[in-house]
Design a protein around this motif. Sequence first.
Motif, PDB file in Angstrom:
ATOM      1  N   HIS A 206       0.254  -5.995   3.860  1.00 41.06           N
ATOM      2  CA  HIS A 206      -0.352  -7.307   4.063  1.00 41.06           C
ATOM      3  C   HIS A 206       0.593  -8.366   3.636  1.00 41.06           C
TER       4      HIS A 206
ATOM      5  N   ASP B  95      -8.137  -5.177  16.680  1.00 38.55           N
ATOM      6  CA  ASP B  95      -7.566  -3.715  16.261  1.00 38.55           C
ATOM      7  C   ASP B  95      -7.638  -2.885  17.459  1.00 38.55           C
TER       8      ASP B  95
ATOM      9  N   TYR C  46       0.658   0.470   5.125  1.00 38.54           N
ATOM     10  CA  TYR C  46      -0.034  -0.988   5.623  1.00 38.54           C
ATOM     11  C   TYR C  46       0.595  -1.846   4.564  1.00 38.54           C
TER      12      TYR C  46
ATOM     13  N   SER D 209       0.592  -6.675   8.512  1.00 37.75           N
ATOM     14  CA  SER D 209      -0.554  -7.707   9.337  1.00 37.75           C
ATOM     15  C   SER D 209      -0.700  -8.953   8.288  1.00 37.75           C
TER      16      SER D 209
ATOM     17  N   VAL E  44      -5.684   1.894   9.188  1.00 34.18           N
ATOM     18  CA  VAL E  44      -4.438   2.250   9.375  1.00 34.18           C
ATOM     19  C   VAL E  44      -4.037   3.424   8.430  1.00 34.18           C
ATOM     20  N   THR E  45      -4.450   3.192   7.080  1.00 33.53           N
ATOM     21  CA  THR E  45      -3.730   4.195   6.126  1.00 33.53           C
ATOM     22  C   THR E  45      -4.771   5.639   6.486  1.00 33.53           C
TER      23      THR E  45
ATOM     24  N   ARG F 205      -6.665  -2.498   6.857  1.00 37.17           N
ATOM     25  CA  ARG F 205      -6.009  -1.353   5.862  1.00 37.17           C
ATOM     26  C   ARG F 205      -6.395  -0.082   5.922  1.00 37.17           C
TER      27      ARG F 205
ATOM     28  N   VAL G   3       2.895  -0.590   9.442  1.00 38.26           N
ATOM     29  CA  VAL G   3       1.961  -1.635  10.238  1.00 38.26           C
ATOM     30  C   VAL G   3       1.970  -2.948   9.081  1.00 38.26           C
TER      31      VAL G   3
ATOM     32  N   THR H   1       0.756  -1.082  -0.040  1.00 35.85           N
ATOM     33  CA  THR H   1       0.017   0.222   0.041  1.00 35.85           C
ATOM     34  C   THR H   1       0.995   1.116   0.125  1.00 35.85           C
TER      35      THR H   1
END
Length: 305
Positions: A163, A121, A161, A145, A154-155, A151, A143, A7
């Motif tokens: 993944h 979360d 972010y 995950s 966080v963004t 996503r 971050v 991201t």
Amino acid sequence: MRGVSHTTAPAPAVTLSASPRDADTGRLLISCDDRPGIVAAVAAFLRERGANIAQSDQYSTDPEGGRFFLRMVFHMGGLAEALPRMEGEFSAEVAEPFDMRFQLRDASVPKRVAILVSRYDHCLLDLLWRWRRRELHLDVGLVISNHPDLRDEVTGFGVPYEHVPVTRDTKAEAEAAELELLRGRFDLVVLARYMQVLSAGFLEQVGAPVINIHHSFLPAFAGAGPYERARERGVKLIGATAHYVTEDLDAGPIIEQDVIRVSHRDNAAELTRLGADIERTVLERAVRWHCEDRVLVNANTTVVF
């Protein structure tokens, strides 16, 4: 790595700058075998360089042959420029004669922090919220995950972010991908309910301390499903534990713990809800104390000033 999604986030929502309180402020942490003259040598070193000691905390496990721990906060004009030279001088003049381990830091520089999370979360968002409100002097840079679920949240904080999915068959590949994202970039890694066991190889290579929040009052109910096991056992107190991660599951040096009273009427879901509040506050304290250089490790325990 196949399956890793990236991201591109907007610029961070928080830009930290040194507060007037932290400008030209240093922190010195030391540990060594206890003996006469330690504090005098440290104080003389700082005095000779025009530093004013603002705070000093010390502890000895035993004044006769024990281990000595010290945290000093001092003010010195031009600290940022002088710090690299001071580290070398302190090592030669004080640390080596006393066989010390030490850290000398500029308090105005926030630690670079990465957070690992799964689907829960509450701990993650609490840290990000406190960071955005400048309650935590740190710099959240990433971050990671093993699920895509968080996503958008966080963004929304302006944090990248990543993944990185993990399965039993791809664990080694996933850890290699995480190490590529983390290694050399961060001063601290926080597991904010990251529901994966990190390998010894990962911990050796990540290059930063790792703090975990475990949803029980360790050493009780280590491992998976602590709330369910607490309910089965009929405990009257549940808690949470923040600790440094070692290769031994949920057995690293404990930084902070807290508890809340529960009753026989509470099912596992209610214990989980009550425990979430404790998890948030315990993790926040541990992260804050670490980033303020208040925690020194002593074998499998900690000294927290």
